[in-house]
Scaffold this motif. Structure first.
Motif, PDB file in Angstrom:
ATOM      1  N   ARG A 182      43.510 -20.933 -17.209  1.00 10.01           N
ATOM      2  CA  ARG A 182      43.394 -20.893 -15.755  1.00 10.01           C
ATOM      3  C   ARG A 182      44.740 -21.154 -15.083  1.00 10.01           C
ATOM      4  O   ARG A 182      45.035 -20.625 -14.020  1.00 10.01           O
ATOM      5  CB  ARG A 182      42.356 -21.904 -15.271  1.00 10.01           C
ATOM      6  N   ARG A 183      45.551 -21.986 -15.722  1.00 11.46           N
ATOM      7  CA  ARG A 183      46.829 -22.353 -15.107  1.00 11.46           C
ATOM      8  C   ARG A 183      47.879 -21.254 -15.280  1.00 11.46           C
ATOM      9  O   ARG A 183      48.689 -21.019 -14.381  1.00 11.46           O
ATOM     10  CB  ARG A 183      47.324 -23.666 -15.716  1.00 11.46           C
ATOM     11  N   TRP A 184      47.906 -20.595 -16.425  1.00 13.21           N
ATOM     12  CA  TRP A 184      48.954 -19.622 -16.715  1.00 13.21           C
ATOM     13  C   TRP A 184      48.346 -18.221 -16.820  1.00 13.21           C
ATOM     14  O   TRP A 184      47.720 -17.856 -17.805  1.00 13.21           O
ATOM     15  CB  TRP A 184      49.678 -20.001 -18.013  1.00 13.21           C
ATOM     16  N   GLY A 185      48.573 -17.431 -15.781  1.00 11.48           N
ATOM     17  CA  GLY A 185      47.966 -16.110 -15.686  1.00 11.48           C
ATOM     18  C   GLY A 185      48.379 -15.149 -16.778  1.00 11.48           C
ATOM     19  O   GLY A 185      47.656 -14.200 -17.085  1.00 11.48           O
ATOM     20  N   VAL A 186      49.536 -15.382 -17.383  1.00 11.87           N
ATOM     21  CA  VAL A 186      49.997 -14.489 -18.450  1.00 11.87           C
ATOM     22  C   VAL A 186      49.024 -14.467 -19.620  1.00 11.87           C
ATOM     23  O   VAL A 186      48.955 -13.485 -20.372  1.00 11.87           O
ATOM     24  CB  VAL A 186      51.414 -14.902 -18.928  1.00 11.87           C
ATOM     25  N   LEU A 187      48.217 -15.527 -19.764  1.00 11.10           N
ATOM     26  CA  LEU A 187      47.257 -15.607 -20.854  1.00 11.10           C
ATOM     27  C   LEU A 187      45.943 -14.911 -20.526  1.00 11.10           C
ATOM     28  O   LEU A 187      45.059 -14.827 -21.375  1.00 11.10           O
ATOM     29  CB  LEU A 187      46.977 -17.079 -21.193  1.00 11.10           C
ATOM     30  N   ARG A 188      45.819 -14.408 -19.293  1.00 11.15           N
ATOM     31  CA  ARG A 188      44.571 -13.771 -18.881  1.00 11.15           C
ATOM     32  C   ARG A 188      44.620 -12.248 -18.998  1.00 11.15           C
ATOM     33  O   ARG A 188      43.681 -11.569 -18.599  1.00 11.15           O
ATOM     34  CB  ARG A 188      44.210 -14.178 -17.442  1.00 11.15           C
ATOM     35  N   ARG A 189      45.715 -11.723 -19.522  1.00 11.79           N
ATOM     36  CA  ARG A 189      45.823 -10.276 -19.707  1.00 11.79           C
ATOM     37  C   ARG A 189      46.522 -10.003 -21.042  1.00 11.79           C
ATOM     38  O   ARG A 189      47.216 -10.879 -21.577  1.00 11.79           O
ATOM     39  CB  ARG A 189      46.598  -9.648 -18.561  1.00 11.79           C
ATOM     40  N   PRO A 190      46.372  -8.793 -21.578  1.00 12.03           N
ATOM     41  CA  PRO A 190      47.001  -8.485 -22.870  1.00 12.03           C
ATOM     42  C   PRO A 190      48.514  -8.626 -22.798  1.00 12.03           C
ATOM     43  O   PRO A 190      49.148  -8.165 -21.846  1.00 12.03           O
ATOM     44  CB  PRO A 190      46.595  -7.028 -23.121  1.00 12.03           C
ATOM     45  N   MET A 191      49.077  -9.275 -23.801  1.00 12.20           N
ATOM     46  CA  MET A 191      50.523  -9.434 -23.848  1.00 12.20           C
ATOM     47  C   MET A 191      51.159  -8.189 -24.462  1.00 12.20           C
ATOM     48  O   MET A 191      50.703  -7.695 -25.489  1.00 12.20           O
ATOM     49  CB  MET A 191      50.891 -10.675 -24.657  1.00 12.20           C
ATOM     50  N   ALA A 192      52.215  -7.717 -23.796  1.00 11.71           N
ATOM     51  CA  ALA A 192      52.868  -6.482 -24.233  1.00 11.71           C
ATOM     52  C   ALA A 192      54.203  -6.776 -24.922  1.00 11.71           C
ATOM     53  O   ALA A 192      55.053  -5.903 -25.033  1.00 11.71           O
ATOM     54  CB  ALA A 192      53.081  -5.558 -23.043  1.00 11.71           C
ATOM     55  N   THR A 214      55.952 -17.256 -25.874  1.00  7.02           N
ATOM     56  CA  THR A 214      55.347 -17.372 -24.547  1.00  7.02           C
ATOM     57  C   THR A 214      54.193 -18.371 -24.555  1.00  7.02           C
ATOM     58  O   THR A 214      54.071 -19.222 -23.665  1.00  7.02           O
ATOM     59  CB  THR A 214      54.843 -15.995 -24.073  1.00  7.02           C
ATOM     60  N   VAL A 215      53.328 -18.268 -25.570  1.00 11.04           N
ATOM     61  CA  VAL A 215      52.209 -19.203 -25.674  1.00 11.04           C
ATOM     62  C   VAL A 215      52.730 -20.621 -25.885  1.00 11.04           C
ATOM     63  O   VAL A 215      52.212 -21.589 -25.300  1.00 11.04           O
ATOM     64  CB  VAL A 215      51.260 -18.788 -26.822  1.00 11.04           C
ATOM     65  N   GLU A 216      53.759 -20.756 -26.703  1.00 10.32           N
ATOM     66  CA  GLU A 216      54.369 -22.068 -26.938  1.00 10.32           C
ATOM     67  C   GLU A 216      54.846 -22.689 -25.638  1.00 10.32           C
ATOM     68  O   GLU A 216      54.586 -23.869 -25.351  1.00 10.32           O
ATOM     69  CB  GLU A 216      55.550 -21.917 -27.904  1.00 10.32           C
ATOM     70  N   ALA A 217      55.534 -21.899 -24.810  1.00  9.42           N
ATOM     71  CA  ALA A 217      56.036 -22.409 -23.531  1.00  9.42           C
ATOM     72  C   ALA A 217      54.892 -22.841 -22.622  1.00  9.42           C
ATOM     73  O   ALA A 217      54.948 -23.908 -21.990  1.00  9.42           O
ATOM     74  CB  ALA A 217      56.890 -21.342 -22.850  1.00  9.42           C
ATOM     75  N   CYS A 218      53.825 -22.034 -22.581  1.00 10.91           N
ATOM     76  CA  CYS A 218      52.674 -22.374 -21.737  1.00 10.91           C
ATOM     77  C   CYS A 218      52.026 -23.680 -22.180  1.00 10.91           C
ATOM     78  O   CYS A 218      51.619 -24.505 -21.344  1.00 10.91           O
ATOM     79  CB  CYS A 218      51.644 -21.246 -21.768  1.00 10.91           C
ATOM     80  N   MET A 219      51.945 -23.883 -23.489  1.00 11.99           N
ATOM     81  CA  MET A 219      51.286 -25.090 -23.992  1.00 11.99           C
ATOM     82  C   MET A 219      52.147 -26.332 -23.761  1.00 11.99           C
ATOM     83  O   MET A 219      51.631 -27.412 -23.465  1.00 11.99           O
ATOM     84  CB  MET A 219      50.938 -24.913 -25.469  1.00 11.99           C
ATOM     85  N   LEU A 229      48.676 -33.174 -12.852  1.00 10.82           N
ATOM     86  CA  LEU A 229      48.507 -31.961 -12.057  1.00 10.82           C
ATOM     87  C   LEU A 229      47.268 -31.217 -12.526  1.00 10.82           C
ATOM     88  O   LEU A 229      47.056 -31.026 -13.721  1.00 10.82           O
ATOM     89  CB  LEU A 229      49.734 -31.050 -12.192  1.00 10.82           C
ATOM     90  N   ARG A 230      46.454 -30.778 -11.588  1.00 13.89           N
ATOM     91  CA  ARG A 230      45.221 -30.076 -11.918  1.00 13.89           C
ATOM     92  C   ARG A 230      45.465 -28.576 -11.968  1.00 13.89           C
ATOM     93  O   ARG A 230      46.338 -28.050 -11.302  1.00 13.89           O
ATOM     94  CB  ARG A 230      44.135 -30.393 -10.880  1.00 13.89           C
ATOM     95  N   HIS A 249      51.754 -27.073 -20.160  1.00 15.68           N
ATOM     96  CA  HIS A 249      50.410 -27.646 -19.985  1.00 15.68           C
ATOM     97  C   HIS A 249      50.448 -29.156 -20.223  1.00 15.68           C
ATOM     98  O   HIS A 249      49.896 -29.941 -19.435  1.00 15.68           O
ATOM     99  CB  HIS A 249      49.441 -26.972 -20.957  1.00 15.68           C
ATOM    100  N   ASN A 250      51.084 -29.578 -21.313  1.00 16.14           N
ATOM    101  CA  ASN A 250      51.154 -31.008 -21.612  1.00 16.14           C
ATOM    102  C   ASN A 250      51.917 -31.776 -20.544  1.00 16.14           C
ATOM    103  O   ASN A 250      51.536 -32.893 -20.168  1.00 16.14           O
ATOM    104  CB  ASN A 250      51.807 -31.225 -22.983  1.00 16.14           C
ATOM    105  N   LEU A 251      52.997 -31.184 -20.050  1.00 11.64           N
ATOM    106  CA  LEU A 251      53.746 -31.829 -18.975  1.00 11.64           C
ATOM    107  C   LEU A 251      52.875 -31.996 -17.733  1.00 11.64           C
ATOM    108  O   LEU A 251      52.897 -33.044 -17.082  1.00 11.64           O
ATOM    109  CB  LEU A 251      54.991 -31.005 -18.631  1.00 11.64           C
ATOM    110  N   CYS A 252      52.112 -30.965 -17.409  1.00 11.15           N
ATOM    111  CA  CYS A 252      51.220 -31.037 -16.245  1.00 11.15           C
ATOM    112  C   CYS A 252      50.152 -32.098 -16.430  1.00 11.15           C
ATOM    113  O   CYS A 252      49.793 -32.813 -15.487  1.00 11.15           O
ATOM    114  CB  CYS A 252      50.576 -29.680 -15.991  1.00 11.15           C
ATOM    115  N   ARG A 253      49.616 -32.219 -17.647  1.00 13.33           N
ATOM    116  CA  ARG A 253      48.609 -33.251 -17.915  1.00 13.33           C
ATOM    117  C   ARG A 253      49.223 -34.640 -17.756  1.00 13.33           C
ATOM    118  O   ARG A 253      48.595 -35.549 -17.207  1.00 13.33           O
ATOM    119  CB  ARG A 253      48.047 -33.094 -19.327  1.00 13.33           C
ATOM    120  N   ASP A 254      50.454 -34.809 -18.230  1.00 12.39           N
ATOM    121  CA  ASP A 254      51.128 -36.102 -18.086  1.00 12.39           C
ATOM    122  C   ASP A 254      51.338 -36.462 -16.625  1.00 12.39           C
ATOM    123  O   ASP A 254      51.227 -37.626 -16.230  1.00 12.39           O
ATOM    124  CB  ASP A 254      52.487 -36.070 -18.804  1.00 12.39           C
ATOM    125  N   ASP A 255      51.632 -35.461 -15.799  1.00  8.58           N
ATOM    126  CA  ASP A 255      51.900 -35.701 -14.380  1.00  8.58           C
ATOM    127  C   ASP A 255      50.641 -35.696 -13.529  1.00  8.58           C
ATOM    128  O   ASP A 255      50.706 -35.855 -12.305  1.00  8.58           O
ATOM    129  CB  ASP A 255      52.878 -34.647 -13.845  1.00  8.58           C
TER     130      ASP A 255
END
Length: 267
Positions: A163-173, A182-187, A198-199, A190-196
């Motif tokens: 839900r947070r990262w739209g790039v994961l909601r469509r096929p990656m080219a 890309t998935v690594e960066a999103c994850m 952020l919803r 995600h952890n940084l946002c959880r620490d802070d």
């Protein structure tokens, strides 16, 4: 994946205390929950892969199999994208660094990881009892319900991530290596946002070290079938001990959950 975490009693206790609070203080010792997610990609050509159909998953689209371990804070502790989308979850985990470590070094007594029925139950990975087993002992169904209160945290972590990262909601080219990055960066974000605190845009309901993250895909490690022996009965003393705890505490599946289960089981 940082193997030292799984052999450090202090870290294990910290993780299990966090999950114990999250699951309502029912099943102790759970350090996290593991599950798989299909990361959608465009159909591969034979120039990009020697076996492009291995990436076609059972849902009918092309993907890479992402395996992840999440804690009670719904942060990711480990992830792996070493298997194609057609690979069974249990095999995808088995070839990951976490799976290989657990095969050689089971978790210490008192600690375990929650999983769904796609994974074989053992003394490190606790999955639910089968429908047939629950019919012979209804308390096993009660156990399954309380196991799901721990297991659902990885599903929620995936939901928040997507839900947070739209790039994961469509096929990656991208190239497969760039998809992994890309998935690594999103994850990590995600952890940084959880620490802070952020919803996510539409919320559902420890940072990894560099060595904990995704490794490049190994295209020789793709398969459609589960590994040999999967789904055979494996006696888990930890699961039996947790079942006895459910019985001793008199825990029961709530009535509203029983009605939902009855509707889902009906033809």
């Amino acid at each position: 994946f940082n193997a030292s975490t799984l052999s450090d009693p202090v870290q294990l206790r910290k993780l299990s205390d966090c999950m114990y609070k999250r699951n309502g203080g029912t099943l102790p010792g759970c350090i996290g929950a593991v599950d798989g997610m299909a990361v959608q990609i465009l159909k591969l050509s034979k120039k990009r892969s020697s076996n492009p159909m291995a990436y076609l998953n059972r849902k009918g689209f092309f993907s890479v199999n992402l395996q992840a371990l999440a804690d009670g804070d719904r942060k990711f502790l480990m992830c792996s994208m070493e298997a194609a989308g057609g690979t069974h979850d249990s095999l995808a985990l088995a070839i990951s660094s976490l799976g290989q470590h657990l095969a050689k070094h089971p978790l210490p007594d008192g600690f375990w990881i929650a999983a769904d029925d796609a994974y074989e139950c053992n003394n490190s990975l606790i999955s639910p009892y089968s429908v047939q087993a629950c019919r012979s002992d209804p308390k096993r169904d009660d156990f399954n319900f309380y196991l799901s209160k721990s297991r659902i945290n990885v599903e929620c972590a995936f939901g928040i991530l997507v839900r947070r990262w739209g790039v994961l909601r469509r096929p990656m080219a991208f190239k497969l290596a760039n998809t992994t990055a890309t998935v690594e960066a999103c994850m990590k974000l995600h952890n940084l946002c959880r620490d802070d605190g952020l919803r996510a845009e539409k919320p559902l309901e420890d940072q990894m070290q560099d060595g904990d993250w995704l490794k490049p895909m190994r295209q020789d490690k793709v398969a459609f079938a589960a590994p040999p022996g999967h789904k055979k009965h494996v006696k888990s003393t930890k699961r039996e001990a947790l079942l006895e705890l459910v019985k001793e505490q008199g825990l029961k599946r709530p009535a509203h959950s029983k009605s939902k289960r009855a509707r889902s089981d009906s033809p």
